[in-house]
Scaffold this motif. Sequence first.
Motif, PDB file in Angstrom:
ATOM      1  N   GLY A  28     -28.390  -4.155  50.765  1.00 36.05           N
ATOM      2  CA  GLY A  28     -29.819  -3.927  50.881  1.00 36.05           C
ATOM      3  C   GLY A  28     -30.536  -5.213  51.205  1.00 36.05           C
ATOM      4  O   GLY A  28     -30.592  -6.136  50.393  1.00 36.05           O
ATOM      5  N   SER A  29     -31.081  -5.316  52.413  1.00 32.77           N
ATOM      6  CA  SER A  29     -31.720  -6.560  52.838  1.00 32.77           C
ATOM      7  C   SER A  29     -32.985  -6.262  53.631  1.00 32.77           C
ATOM      8  O   SER A  29     -33.057  -5.286  54.378  1.00 32.77           O
ATOM      9  CB  SER A  29     -30.756  -7.373  53.708  1.00 32.77           C
ATOM     10  OG  SER A  29     -31.387  -8.537  54.202  1.00 32.77           O
ATOM     11  N   LEU A  30     -33.987  -7.130  53.451  1.00 30.66           N
ATOM     12  CA  LEU A  30     -35.226  -7.036  54.222  1.00 30.66           C
ATOM     13  C   LEU A  30     -35.379  -8.210  55.187  1.00 30.66           C
ATOM     14  O   LEU A  30     -36.434  -8.366  55.796  1.00 30.66           O
ATOM     15  CB  LEU A  30     -36.435  -6.982  53.278  1.00 30.66           C
ATOM     16  CG  LEU A  30     -36.537  -5.726  52.414  1.00 30.66           C
ATOM     17  CD1 LEU A  30     -37.650  -5.869  51.384  1.00 30.66           C
ATOM     18  CD2 LEU A  30     -36.773  -4.487  53.267  1.00 30.66           C
ATOM     19  N   SER A  31     -34.349  -9.018  55.314  1.00 28.83           N
ATOM     20  CA  SER A  31     -34.409 -10.156  56.230  1.00 28.83           C
ATOM     21  C   SER A  31     -34.438  -9.670  57.677  1.00 28.83           C
ATOM     22  O   SER A  31     -33.794  -8.674  58.029  1.00 28.83           O
ATOM     23  CB  SER A  31     -33.197 -11.069  56.019  1.00 28.83           C
ATOM     24  OG  SER A  31     -33.178 -11.582  54.711  1.00 28.83           O
TER      25      SER A  31
ATOM     26  N   ASP B 273     -40.476  -2.381  64.619  1.00 26.62           N
ATOM     27  CA  ASP B 273     -39.791  -1.110  64.875  1.00 26.62           C
ATOM     28  C   ASP B 273     -39.263  -0.511  63.569  1.00 26.62           C
ATOM     29  O   ASP B 273     -39.342   0.703  63.349  1.00 26.62           O
ATOM     30  CB  ASP B 273     -38.635  -1.314  65.860  1.00 26.62           C
ATOM     31  CG  ASP B 273     -39.118  -1.601  67.267  1.00 26.62           C
ATOM     32  OD1 ASP B 273     -40.272  -1.251  67.576  1.00 26.62           O
ATOM     33  OD2 ASP B 273     -38.343  -2.184  68.052  1.00 26.62           O
ATOM     34  N   ASP B 274     -38.725  -1.362  62.699  1.00 26.25           N
ATOM     35  CA  ASP B 274     -38.256  -0.890  61.393  1.00 26.25           C
ATOM     36  C   ASP B 274     -39.426  -0.360  60.569  1.00 26.25           C
ATOM     37  O   ASP B 274     -39.314   0.680  59.904  1.00 26.25           O
ATOM     38  CB  ASP B 274     -37.562  -2.023  60.628  1.00 26.25           C
ATOM     39  CG  ASP B 274     -36.310  -2.514  61.331  1.00 26.25           C
ATOM     40  OD1 ASP B 274     -35.534  -1.670  61.792  1.00 26.25           O
ATOM     41  OD2 ASP B 274     -36.124  -3.742  61.422  1.00 26.25           O
ATOM     42  N   ALA B 275     -40.543  -1.088  60.609  1.00 23.89           N
ATOM     43  CA  ALA B 275     -41.728  -0.638  59.871  1.00 23.89           C
ATOM     44  C   ALA B 275     -42.214   0.707  60.394  1.00 23.89           C
ATOM     45  O   ALA B 275     -42.581   1.602  59.616  1.00 23.89           O
ATOM     46  CB  ALA B 275     -42.837  -1.686  59.981  1.00 23.89           C
TER      47      ALA B 275
ATOM     48  N   ARG C   2     -41.716  -7.708  57.451  1.00 23.07           N
ATOM     49  CA  ARG C   2     -40.896  -7.626  56.242  1.00 23.07           C
ATOM     50  C   ARG C   2     -41.680  -6.999  55.093  1.00 23.07           C
ATOM     51  O   ARG C   2     -41.161  -6.140  54.363  1.00 23.07           O
ATOM     52  CB  ARG C   2     -40.427  -9.034  55.865  1.00 23.07           C
ATOM     53  CG  ARG C   2     -39.526  -9.088  54.645  1.00 23.07           C
ATOM     54  CD  ARG C   2     -38.888 -10.460  54.525  1.00 23.07           C
ATOM     55  NE  ARG C   2     -37.993 -10.547  53.377  1.00 23.07           N
ATOM     56  CZ  ARG C   2     -37.028 -11.451  53.245  1.00 23.07           C
ATOM     57  NH1 ARG C   2     -36.843 -12.348  54.194  1.00 23.07           N
ATOM     58  NH2 ARG C   2     -36.255 -11.458  52.161  1.00 23.07           N
ATOM     59  N   LEU C   3     -42.931  -7.409  54.926  1.00 20.33           N
ATOM     60  CA  LEU C   3     -43.764  -6.850  53.865  1.00 20.33           C
ATOM     61  C   LEU C   3     -44.046  -5.374  54.116  1.00 20.33           C
ATOM     62  O   LEU C   3     -43.972  -4.548  53.195  1.00 20.33           O
ATOM     63  CB  LEU C   3     -45.081  -7.625  53.778  1.00 20.33           C
ATOM     64  CG  LEU C   3     -46.128  -7.080  52.812  1.00 20.33           C
ATOM     65  CD1 LEU C   3     -45.622  -7.077  51.381  1.00 20.33           C
ATOM     66  CD2 LEU C   3     -47.421  -7.884  52.925  1.00 20.33           C
TER      67      LEU C   3
ATOM     68  N   LEU D  97     -42.282  -2.530  42.968  1.00 20.52           N
ATOM     69  CA  LEU D  97     -41.012  -3.108  42.517  1.00 20.52           C
ATOM     70  C   LEU D  97     -40.264  -3.794  43.664  1.00 20.52           C
ATOM     71  O   LEU D  97     -39.723  -4.893  43.499  1.00 20.52           O
ATOM     72  CB  LEU D  97     -40.128  -2.023  41.898  1.00 20.52           C
ATOM     73  CG  LEU D  97     -40.571  -1.458  40.549  1.00 20.52           C
ATOM     74  CD1 LEU D  97     -39.651  -0.311  40.140  1.00 20.52           C
ATOM     75  CD2 LEU D  97     -40.589  -2.529  39.484  1.00 20.52           C
ATOM     76  N   LEU D  98     -40.243  -3.148  44.834  1.00 25.14           N
ATOM     77  CA  LEU D  98     -39.486  -3.726  45.942  1.00 25.14           C
ATOM     78  C   LEU D  98     -40.185  -4.963  46.505  1.00 25.14           C
ATOM     79  O   LEU D  98     -39.525  -5.944  46.868  1.00 25.14           O
ATOM     80  CB  LEU D  98     -39.279  -2.680  47.044  1.00 25.14           C
ATOM     81  CG  LEU D  98     -38.316  -3.100  48.158  1.00 25.14           C
ATOM     82  CD1 LEU D  98     -36.979  -3.571  47.596  1.00 25.14           C
ATOM     83  CD2 LEU D  98     -38.091  -1.954  49.136  1.00 25.14           C
ATOM     84  N   VAL D  99     -41.509  -4.947  46.575  1.00 27.68           N
ATOM     85  CA  VAL D  99     -42.233  -6.129  47.056  1.00 27.68           C
ATOM     86  C   VAL D  99     -42.020  -7.303  46.104  1.00 27.68           C
ATOM     87  O   VAL D  99     -41.809  -8.444  46.529  1.00 27.68           O
ATOM     88  CB  VAL D  99     -43.735  -5.817  47.223  1.00 27.68           C
ATOM     89  CG1 VAL D  99     -44.537  -7.092  47.491  1.00 27.68           C
ATOM     90  CG2 VAL D  99     -43.945  -4.845  48.383  1.00 27.68           C
ATOM     91  N   LEU D 100     -42.054  -7.035  44.792  1.00 28.67           N
ATOM     92  CA  LEU D 100     -41.820  -8.102  43.821  1.00 28.67           C
ATOM     93  C   LEU D 100     -40.389  -8.631  43.921  1.00 28.67           C
ATOM     94  O   LEU D 100     -40.155  -9.846  43.839  1.00 28.67           O
ATOM     95  CB  LEU D 100     -42.092  -7.592  42.406  1.00 28.67           C
ATOM     96  CG  LEU D 100     -43.553  -7.331  42.048  1.00 28.67           C
ATOM     97  CD1 LEU D 100     -43.663  -6.697  40.667  1.00 28.67           C
ATOM     98  CD2 LEU D 100     -44.373  -8.621  42.108  1.00 28.67           C
ATOM     99  N   ALA D 101     -39.419  -7.739  44.079  1.00 27.96           N
ATOM    100  CA  ALA D 101     -38.035  -8.177  44.226  1.00 27.96           C
ATOM    101  C   ALA D 101     -37.856  -9.013  45.485  1.00 27.96           C
ATOM    102  O   ALA D 101     -37.153 -10.040  45.476  1.00 27.96           O
ATOM    103  CB  ALA D 101     -37.106  -6.959  44.258  1.00 27.96           C
TER     104      ALA D 101
END
Length: 354
Positions: A205-208, A213-215, A85-86, A310-314
């Motif tokens: 928009g989701s990082l869950s 593979d996504d990375a 995720r990170l 910004l995205l990591v903080l969000a």
Amino acid sequence: MTSCRPAARAVSPRLLLRVGRNVALPVRRVSPLAALALFVLLVVAAVATLSLGRLGIPLADLAGAVTGGAEGKNAFVLERLRGPRLTVAVGTGAALGLSGALFQSVTRNPLGSPDVIGLASGAGAGAAIAALLFPGSVPAGLGALLGAVLAMALVHVSTGTGFRNPARLVIAGIGVAAIGTAITQYVVHAMERDRAAVLAAYVNGSLSARSWDDATTIWLVLLVVAPFTALVSRRLDIGEMGDDIAGALGSEPRGTKTAGVVLAIVLSAGAVVVAGPIAFISLTAPQIAKRLTRVSGPHLMLSALTGALLLVLADLCAQQLPLFDSLPVGIYTMAIGGLYLGRLLVREWRRGVL
């Protein structure tokens, strides 16, 4: 022999890095310090992402876990939950920051980002249509990619001047974005509840539940596109002076703009494929980067670092704030970016740009 000396003050506060007699590379004075500061903040945010919360890896064990010594719960968290995720968040934020910097440099307008001109909404509509008409056979990422390309084609045709007129670009983009949003909302309403919930999370928009593979996908896009952005960066920098001057200096403004738009669309599409249409990172990151340097130019590296931060903080907020537990990260970026967009629109209107 390599040496540095100040460039002419009338141009910009830069250094000229000379390599031999025939090569001189312009270097912004503040860029290395700004890049270092952003990188340090990104590392701090990444450490917080991996260590905070009930499932966080203790700080004492974090260094060993990252270098391959993770076991038990720590290994599960790093390899299955927060590590992918990170990594996706950093890559996606960097891609969106780069995309926004390219769009804003091409249009020479702070509103010329993929969010404002309908790319994200088009991608969401494409993913929604793929989920409704071809469930299980067409991946949402492929539908999002096709939707993004179609949205950009509609904007290009609707303006009558391509991407050259910023005001028309914004107006056409708002119209295309409205159409895309309407299609997405219709599909979410028409689908079964369980499938609609999954689709709604994606189009926000989701990082869950991201995987390695996504990375790999988003970082492969970055590795392929980044060299081309470096090649086009200098021509975009010259293009800030206007098409006539850029053409006289041999930068081929039309070809440069086309290349910049294509690269920006590829970066945004890659981000959408792995994380859905995450809003406003591409709008705000280049503007923050520009304010860190206060000189002209696309600021590609700083925009990438700012977007990643910004995205990591969000996403850190999405994971750790109990009041808004399990909200898609795109909701956070949309709330912050919406306020920023309103401020930017008012400023541009007062300047007579809109």
